[in-house]
Design a protein around this motif. Structure first.
Motif, PDB file in Angstrom:
ATOM      1  N   ASP A 170       2.049  11.252  -3.178  1.00 32.18           N
ATOM      2  CA  ASP A 170       2.309  12.615  -2.592  1.00 32.18           C
ATOM      3  C   ASP A 170       2.276  12.825  -1.089  1.00 32.18           C
ATOM      4  OD1 ASP A 170       2.933  13.355  -4.919  1.00 32.18           O
ATOM      5  OD2 ASP A 170       0.757  13.876  -5.537  1.00 32.18           O
ATOM      6  N   PHE A 171       1.744  11.628  -0.254  1.00 36.10           N
ATOM      7  CA  PHE A 171       1.669  11.709   1.101  1.00 36.10           C
ATOM      8  C   PHE A 171       2.638  10.882   1.971  1.00 36.10           C
ATOM      9  CE2 PHE A 171      -2.484  11.970  -1.028  1.00 36.10           C
ATOM     10  CZ  PHE A 171      -2.911  13.442  -0.920  1.00 36.10           C
ATOM     11  N   LEU A 206       0.754  -1.092  -0.121  1.00 32.29           N
ATOM     12  CA  LEU A 206      -0.081  -0.112  -0.052  1.00 32.29           C
ATOM     13  C   LEU A 206       0.824   1.312  -0.120  1.00 32.29           C
ATOM     14  CD1 LEU A 206      -2.735  -0.906   2.568  1.00 32.29           C
ATOM     15  CD2 LEU A 206      -2.772  -1.200  -0.048  1.00 32.29           C
ATOM     16  N   ASP A 207       1.900   1.200   0.650  1.00 32.61           N
ATOM     17  CA  ASP A 207       3.031   2.388   0.523  1.00 32.61           C
ATOM     18  C   ASP A 207       3.368   2.681  -0.756  1.00 32.61           C
ATOM     19  OD1 ASP A 207       2.767   2.569   3.419  1.00 32.61           O
ATOM     20  OD2 ASP A 207       4.712   1.451   3.896  1.00 32.61           O
ATOM     21  N   ALA A 208       3.499   1.827  -1.752  1.00 33.98           N
ATOM     22  CA  ALA A 208       3.833   2.039  -2.930  1.00 33.98           C
ATOM     23  C   ALA A 208       2.829   2.462  -3.939  1.00 33.98           C
ATOM     24  CB  ALA A 208       4.538   0.598  -3.468  1.00 33.98           C
ATOM     25  N   SER A 212      -8.386  14.378   4.956  1.00 35.30           N
ATOM     26  CA  SER A 212      -8.128  12.980   5.430  1.00 35.30           C
ATOM     27  C   SER A 212      -7.579  12.288   4.093  1.00 35.30           C
ATOM     28  CB  SER A 212      -9.189  12.137   6.238  1.00 35.30           C
ATOM     29  OG  SER A 212     -10.380  11.928   5.117  1.00 35.30           O
ATOM     30  N   ARG A 213      -6.632  11.110   4.719  1.00 33.54           N
ATOM     31  CA  ARG A 213      -6.191  10.242   3.374  1.00 33.54           C
ATOM     32  C   ARG A 213      -6.428   8.977   3.979  1.00 33.54           C
ATOM     33  NH1 ARG A 213      -1.012  14.218   4.097  1.00 33.54           N
ATOM     34  NH2 ARG A 213      -2.128  16.333   3.291  1.00 33.54           N
ATOM     35  N   PHE A 214      -6.753   8.138   3.157  1.00 33.61           N
ATOM     36  CA  PHE A 214      -7.185   6.649   3.658  1.00 33.61           C
ATOM     37  C   PHE A 214      -7.068   5.843   2.192  1.00 33.61           C
ATOM     38  CE2 PHE A 214      -9.956   3.059   4.955  1.00 33.61           C
ATOM     39  CZ  PHE A 214      -9.204   2.535   6.117  1.00 33.61           C
ATOM     40  N   ILE A 215      -6.264   4.709   2.308  1.00 33.83           N
ATOM     41  CA  ILE A 215      -6.162   3.548   1.370  1.00 33.83           C
ATOM     42  C   ILE A 215      -6.504   2.247   2.077  1.00 33.83           C
ATOM     43  CG2 ILE A 215      -3.615   3.623   1.571  1.00 33.83           C
ATOM     44  CD1 ILE A 215      -3.536   2.846  -1.485  1.00 33.83           C
ATOM     45  N   ALA A 241      -3.158   7.062   6.185  1.00 36.37           N
ATOM     46  CA  ALA A 241      -3.532   5.993   7.055  1.00 36.37           C
ATOM     47  C   ALA A 241      -3.812   4.890   6.083  1.00 36.37           C
ATOM     48  CB  ALA A 241      -4.612   6.186   7.874  1.00 36.37           C
ATOM     49  N   SER A 242      -3.448   3.671   6.059  1.00 34.56           N
ATOM     50  CA  SER A 242      -3.998   2.588   5.483  1.00 34.56           C
ATOM     51  C   SER A 242      -4.305   1.276   6.219  1.00 34.56           C
ATOM     52  CB  SER A 242      -2.698   2.048   4.546  1.00 34.56           C
ATOM     53  OG  SER A 242      -1.818   1.427   5.466  1.00 34.56           O
ATOM     54  N   GLN A 243      -4.997   0.561   5.326  1.00 35.69           N
ATOM     55  CA  GLN A 243      -5.515  -1.025   6.040  1.00 35.69           C
ATOM     56  C   GLN A 243      -5.429  -1.962   4.949  1.00 35.69           C
ATOM     57  OE1 GLN A 243      -9.414  -1.372   8.973  1.00 35.69           O
ATOM     58  NE2 GLN A 243     -10.301  -1.774   6.731  1.00 35.69           N
ATOM     59  N   HIS A 244      -5.047  -3.166   5.462  1.00 33.90           N
ATOM     60  CA  HIS A 244      -5.040  -4.358   4.609  1.00 33.90           C
ATOM     61  C   HIS A 244      -5.743  -5.313   5.240  1.00 33.90           C
ATOM     62  CE1 HIS A 244      -3.538  -7.744   2.480  1.00 33.90           C
ATOM     63  NE2 HIS A 244      -3.328  -7.010   1.568  1.00 33.90           N
TER      64      HIS A 244
END
Length: 311
Positions: free
Chosen positions: A18-19, A10-12, A149-152, A122-125
């Motif tokens: 841009d975050f 997810l980081d990639a 907010s930023r969420f993936i 923020a991310s969630q897998h």
């Protein structure tokens, strides 16, 4: 796949390039910002039970309860967030496995609030695995992305051909009653799902991507001015899917509808998808519950209990 390797995917992702700056308070993915939850359900003594539980705060499940009067053999788990919502730099991982012939219902204690961010994201897998004959209802409450907010979120599903999964996302446009700038004032919302069979055969993949300033979000074929939406998957064998689709129909009133919904077939005989939009969360919940009830009746031969007064 190891936790850090999954989160690294997810980081990639292109949408979060841009975050990558670090929060001033605590670096991204620092201890206390990585929540992990593993739930394993299986048959024990002729009953579905939660036999595997691993948790790392801020994600928490205490135990499975059996309070569904219409389906008393169904273990129910509520995911609790002790952090008060998702913050910048948070990294969550959720694994749910339902063994052969077992069943389960997993939800969240309340809405999933994604707080305002001035750095990182923020991310969630999530990984969902259903073995032969398994049945899972995974229905989290609404996600509410705050302004900036930023969420993936990435969900990977492995499901046997004769298993049934009801899973999806419900999203509110923001804190719409707080300030007009909150409606789709988010920087980024990325929600992706990929589905395959246990042998590796890919069935389909989908991504919903909303970025700040995207005017297409209110086009007639998208949100059409509504503020809440649901994207619900029912992965189930074709005969069950056909019966569900025949019963649900399309909800598209001619005059001033509070909600619009419809069901379509998924590729490779994977099942069905419900799409619903509405003015408020309870308008969309009503359509989701109508679909949920039909799914349970056709897949398990049992119905839903009466809805709670506060829903």
């Amino acid at each position: 796949m190891a936790l850090h390797a999954q989160l690294g995917l997810l980081d990639a992702a292109r949408e979060v390039r841009d975050f990558q700056d670090e929060p001033a308070q605590m670096r991204a993915a620092a201890p206390g910002k990585v929540g992990e939850l593993r739930l394993g359900f299986g048959m024990r003594g002729g009953r579905s039970v939660l036999h595997d539980l691993y948790r790392v705060a801020p994600l928490l499940v205490q135990r499975a309860l059996y309070w569904d009067e219409a389906m008393p053999d169904l273990p129910i788990c509520s995911i609790i967030s002790v952090g008060g919502g998702i913050l910048q730099g948070d990294r969550y991982k959720i694994d749910i496995c339902v063994g052969e012939e077992a069943c389960a219902h997993v939800t969240t204690q309340s809405a999933n609030r994604i707080h305002l961010m001035d750095a990182n994201y923020a991310s969630q897998h999530q990984t969902l695995t259903l073995e032969a004959g398994a049945y899972l209802e995974y229905l989290p409450d609404f996600t509410i992305p705050y302004r900036d907010s930023r969420f993936i979120n990435q969900t990977d599903i492995v499901i046997a051909e004769d298993a049934t999964l009801l899973y999806g996302e419900m999203v509110l446009a923001g804190r719409k009653h707080h300030h007009e700038s909150e409606r789709f004032g988010l920087d980024l919302l990325s929600v992706a799902v990929a589905v395959r069979r246990p042998g590796g055969r890919k069935l389909f993949a989908e991504k919903i991507l909303i970025e700040k300033g995207d005017g297409s979000v209110d086009l007639p074929a998208v949100m059409r001015g509504y503020d809440a939406f649901a994207n619900i998957l029912c992965l189930t064998p074709p005969p069950i899917a056909a019966r569900i689709k025949g019963r649900f129909g399309t909800h598209f009133p001619a005059e001033a509808p509070r909600a619009i919904s419809g069901v379509s077939r998924l590729p490779n005989d994977a099942g069905l998808m419900l799409r619903a939009v509405g003015m408020e969360t309870y308008d969309v919940r009503r359509e989701v519950r109508r679909f949920w009830q039909i799914v349970r009746e056709e897949a398990r031969g049992q119905t839903l209990p009466q809805d709670f007064l506060w829903r």
